[in-house]
Design an enzyme around this catalytic site. Structure first.
Site, PDB file in Angstrom:
ATOM      1  CB  SER A 182      60.422  47.903  40.860  1.00  0.00           C
ATOM      2  OG  SER A 182      59.808  48.924  40.114  1.00  0.00           O
ATOM      3  CG  PHE A 209      53.250  41.149  46.944  1.00  0.00           C
ATOM      4  CD1 PHE A 209      52.937  41.103  48.296  1.00  0.00           C
ATOM      5  CD2 PHE A 209      52.305  41.662  46.058  1.00  0.00           C
ATOM      6  CE1 PHE A 209      51.707  41.550  48.758  1.00  0.00           C
ATOM      7  CE2 PHE A 209      51.064  42.104  46.512  1.00  0.00           C
ATOM      8  CZ  PHE A 209      50.767  42.047  47.860  1.00  0.00           C
ATOM      9  CB  THR A 241      48.778  40.706  39.707  1.00  0.00           C
ATOM     10  OG1 THR A 241      48.611  41.970  40.322  1.00  0.00           O
ATOM     11  CG2 THR A 241      48.289  40.772  38.276  1.00  0.00           C
ATOM     12  CD  GLU A 242      44.910  34.610  40.870  1.00  0.00           C
ATOM     13  OE1 GLU A 242      43.953  34.271  40.153  1.00  0.00           O
ATOM     14  OE2 GLU A 242      45.090  34.194  42.024  1.00  0.00           O
ATOM     15  CD  GLU A 244      52.600  48.254  43.998  1.00  0.00           C
ATOM     16  OE1 GLU A 244      51.668  48.440  44.807  1.00  0.00           O
ATOM     17  OE2 GLU A 244      53.491  47.417  44.171  1.00  0.00           O
ATOM     18  CG  PHE A 254      35.972  50.104  41.950  1.00  0.00           C
ATOM     19  CD1 PHE A 254      37.279  50.159  41.506  1.00  0.00           C
ATOM     20  CD2 PHE A 254      35.612  50.853  43.065  1.00  0.00           C
ATOM     21  CE1 PHE A 254      38.221  50.924  42.172  1.00  0.00           C
ATOM     22  CE2 PHE A 254      36.546  51.614  43.731  1.00  0.00           C
ATOM     23  CZ  PHE A 254      37.845  51.659  43.285  1.00  0.00           C
TER      24      PHE A 254
END
Lengths: 395, 250
Positions: A97, A135, A138-139, A374, A394
């Site tokens: 990772s 990076f 995502t929150e 991911e 979605f």
């Protein structure tokens, strides 16, 4: 000394690799045997990332290895890059990772969306391990749905003002630079998402490790807080635009994960075979019992399929023909089978299988994260569903 | 520093070897071949000496089949400058024939040092290095575990039973390397890519069989299960008797 890992290759997949690809794989394999395997169990139990290995990984050229030589990278093809990920994750998903984030999520976007000046400034120092990156996409409240992010970057007279928070950020507290994704327009304007290069010592930027992880324990996972972070105008990645930019980074990382998962599965299978042949119960090795043979046969079958899937995916990527959906299929399948292989290996090892001295349970616990990050397994299912039917499921 | 390193392509020590149907060669199917581990010390030492000198050349010389180009390239990937393959499908069992072919290749090279691994892990002969030295009329030190060089001369340490032997020698010389001399580097990824572009000519050679012929290869005898003689002081007499009469180790 522990025996050297001999790989798992039932279909002579080695014969499909070039000499350089095998040489790259062998060098990383030997490095993992000598430097990672002996220490990983202890680091995992103590919840510590083996940071002392970073300079060695850099010296071997593992960071951003598929990026061009003119920026200090190794300039490998994508199959060789995949083999690196496979061998690293054969050691531990957390270490893979680390390399994935550095290469595919930080160096890749700087290379793909950065100015020439940004590339020259950052890439050689990241390849050499001098600068470590993270990076931030995502929150806390937006994982599978990054389009709804609420981190914003407001244009000011001198540059940009960033506010927001990011979560589940690998390398977050170790990194000296972050790629942060933020909306430069209104909150419903997904097209306004841009990438920013944020040095970690910028005022208002802070990173805090997330505690209590039962998975990826040999990896730092952090929360990033951006409170009135002032950045100069040239902090923006000029060629980034819309959600598709960070998603293209994820495609790079997912590609490496598809290979990495095979490495974890190979490690578990290898351990299970060794154990099955040496552990004696009811007067003979447990490998002589049909139930354990069924386990091993299933593992070898799935590993072999996943290896061939990766290799063709890599060949397509090298020809510039790969689609994100093809990457989704490989990530989804390979992480799933690797988790299954790890679980069955752990069970085959009986009580020993729960010890850190063995690998299976560490890989199993790690892979539950890999299954989720991911793009979760479920999200990749929906990506494939949409590809097949043309219908979006979605929302 | 101009240094030649002679290397050999050998089966990986972790490979399970099988004997071919002819009964006197190895079945190479599925066998992984590697750079002979003792030769790795020689390659590493050559690279370090060149790096310390700040100039020079490290040349890899190998006698073997076409596939040995890959073995040479693994040494080039570590950092050697160029290689040469003396290509033959049959490596004679007689090391003297190999030594003659290597010496012919090396004789006019103007080397400061010629390095070998102390032995190849496939035949365990320890022969070719000293033979090449003799053919070239150079000094030779085998199984070098520590090395110091000065202009025109060198000092080597050899690990011998119960101590260390210190040997002085004139340069140029032929040295064979022992484990512990150094820690060989991993071929870095850039090195692997660069190795493709380094010169690696092949020269076909035809070697006579020499004076040694392999008649048969046999696997080692299966080890018998151990047994427990007894427990406590009462078992000692019987154990000693068995060690003396059966195992013949006392």
């Amino acid at each position: 000394m522990a025996p050297k890992f001999q790989g798992v290759d039932f279909y002579d997949v080695d014969g499909l690799l070039s000499e350089e690809e095998r040489a790259v794989r062998d060098t990383v394999r030997a490095w993992v045997d000598d430097n990672l395997i002996p220490i990983i169990g202890e680091h995992y139990v103590e919840g510590k990332f083996p940071k002392h290995l970073v300079p060695q990984m850099a010296e071997l050229g593992l960071f951003g290895a598929n990026l061009p030589e003119e920026y200090g990278c190794a300039g490998l093809n994508n199959v060789a890059y995949g083999l690196i990920m496979q061998e690293l994750e054969r050691g531990d998903s957390g270490v893979r990772s680390f390399a994935s984030v550095q290469g595919a999520l930080v160096m890749y976007p700087i290379h793909a969306f950065g100015s020439e000046e940004q590339k020259r400034r950052w890439l050689p120092r990241m390849a050499s391990g001098e600068v470590i990156g993270c990076f931030g996409l995502t929150e806390p409240d937006y994982g599978s749905n990054p389009a709804a992010m609420i981190t914003v970057a407001k244009g000011t007279k001198d540059g940009w003002l960033l506010n927001g928070a990011k979560m589940w950020i690998t390398n977050g507290s170790t990194a000296s630079v972050a790629i942060v994704w933020a909306k430069t327009g209104k909150l419903d304007d997904v097209e306004s998402i841009r990438g920013f290069i944020v040095p970690a010592d910028t005022k208002g930027f802070s990173a805090k490790d997330q505690k209590g992880k039962l998975s990826l324990r040999a990896s730092d996972t952090s929360e990033l807080v951006l409170q009135d972070v002032c950045l100069p105008k040239d902090a923006i990645l000029p060629k980034s635009g819309g959600l598709k930019s960070p998603l293209s980074c994820l495609t790079q990382a997912r590609y490496g994960i598809a290979w990495g998962a095979v490495g974890a599965a190979m490690a578990c299978y290898d351990e299970a075979v060794g154990y099955a042949k040496s552990r004696v119960m009811f007067g003979k090795p447990i490998g002589g019992f049909q139930l354990q043979q069924a386990r091993l046969a299933e593992m070898l079958t799935e590993i072999t399929k996943a290896q061939l899937l990766c290799l063709q995916l890599g060949r397509l990527k090298d020809q510039g023909k790969v689609t994100p959906q093809q990457v989704s299929l490989a990530k989804r399948n390979n992480v799933d089978i690797a988790t299954e292989v790890a679980r069955e290996a752990r069970r085959l090892l009986g009580a020993n299988g729960i010890l850190a001295e063995y690998q299976a349970m560490r890989h199993l616990a790690n892979l539950e994260s890999v299954y989720t990050y991911e793009g979760t397994h479920d999200i990749h299912t929906l990506i494939l569903g949409q590809e097949i039917t043309g219908l979006n499921a979605f929302n | 520093m101009k240094i030649a390193v002679c290397i050999k392509r050998v089966p990986d020590s972790e490979t399970r070897v099988k004997i071919a149907p002819d009964g006197k060669s190895l079945d190479e199917a599925g066998v992984k071949f590697v750079l002979n581990p003792y030769d790795e010390f020689a390659v590493e030492e050559a690279l370090r000496r060149k790096e310390q000198a700040g100039a020079g050349e490290v040349v890899i010389v190998c006698l073997g089949p076409a596939a040995a180009q890959e073995t040479i390239r693994s040494a080039l990937a570590m950092g050697a400058d160029r290689g040469v393959l003396l290509q033959t499908d049959r490596i004679p069992a007689d090391g003297f024939e190999v030594a003659k072919a290597l010496a012919a290749e090396l004789k006019d090279g103007g080397w400061d040092l010629i390095l070998f691994g102390k032995m190849a892990i496939d035949d365990y002969n320890h022969q070719v290095g000293p033979m090449v030295a003799e053919l070239l009329g150079l000094a030779c030190v085998t199984a070098v575990a520590h090395l110091e060089l000065a202009p025109g001369t060198g000092t080597a340490e050899r690990e011998i039973e119960g101590g260390i032997e210190v040997v002085e020698f004139p340069l140029p010389a032929v040295l064979t390397t022992e484990k512990g001399l150094n820690e060989p580097r991993y071929p870095a990824l850039k090195g692997i890519m660069a190795a493709k572009k380094k010169p690696l000519p092949t020269k076909p050679v035809a070697l006579p069989p020499g004076g040694i012929e392999v008649l048969a290869l046999l696997p080692p005898a299966e080890r018998k299960d151990g047994r427990i003689v007894g427990e406590g002081p009462d078992a000692v007499a019987e154990l000693v008797r068995l060690l003396r009469e059966d195992a013949k180790v006392l």
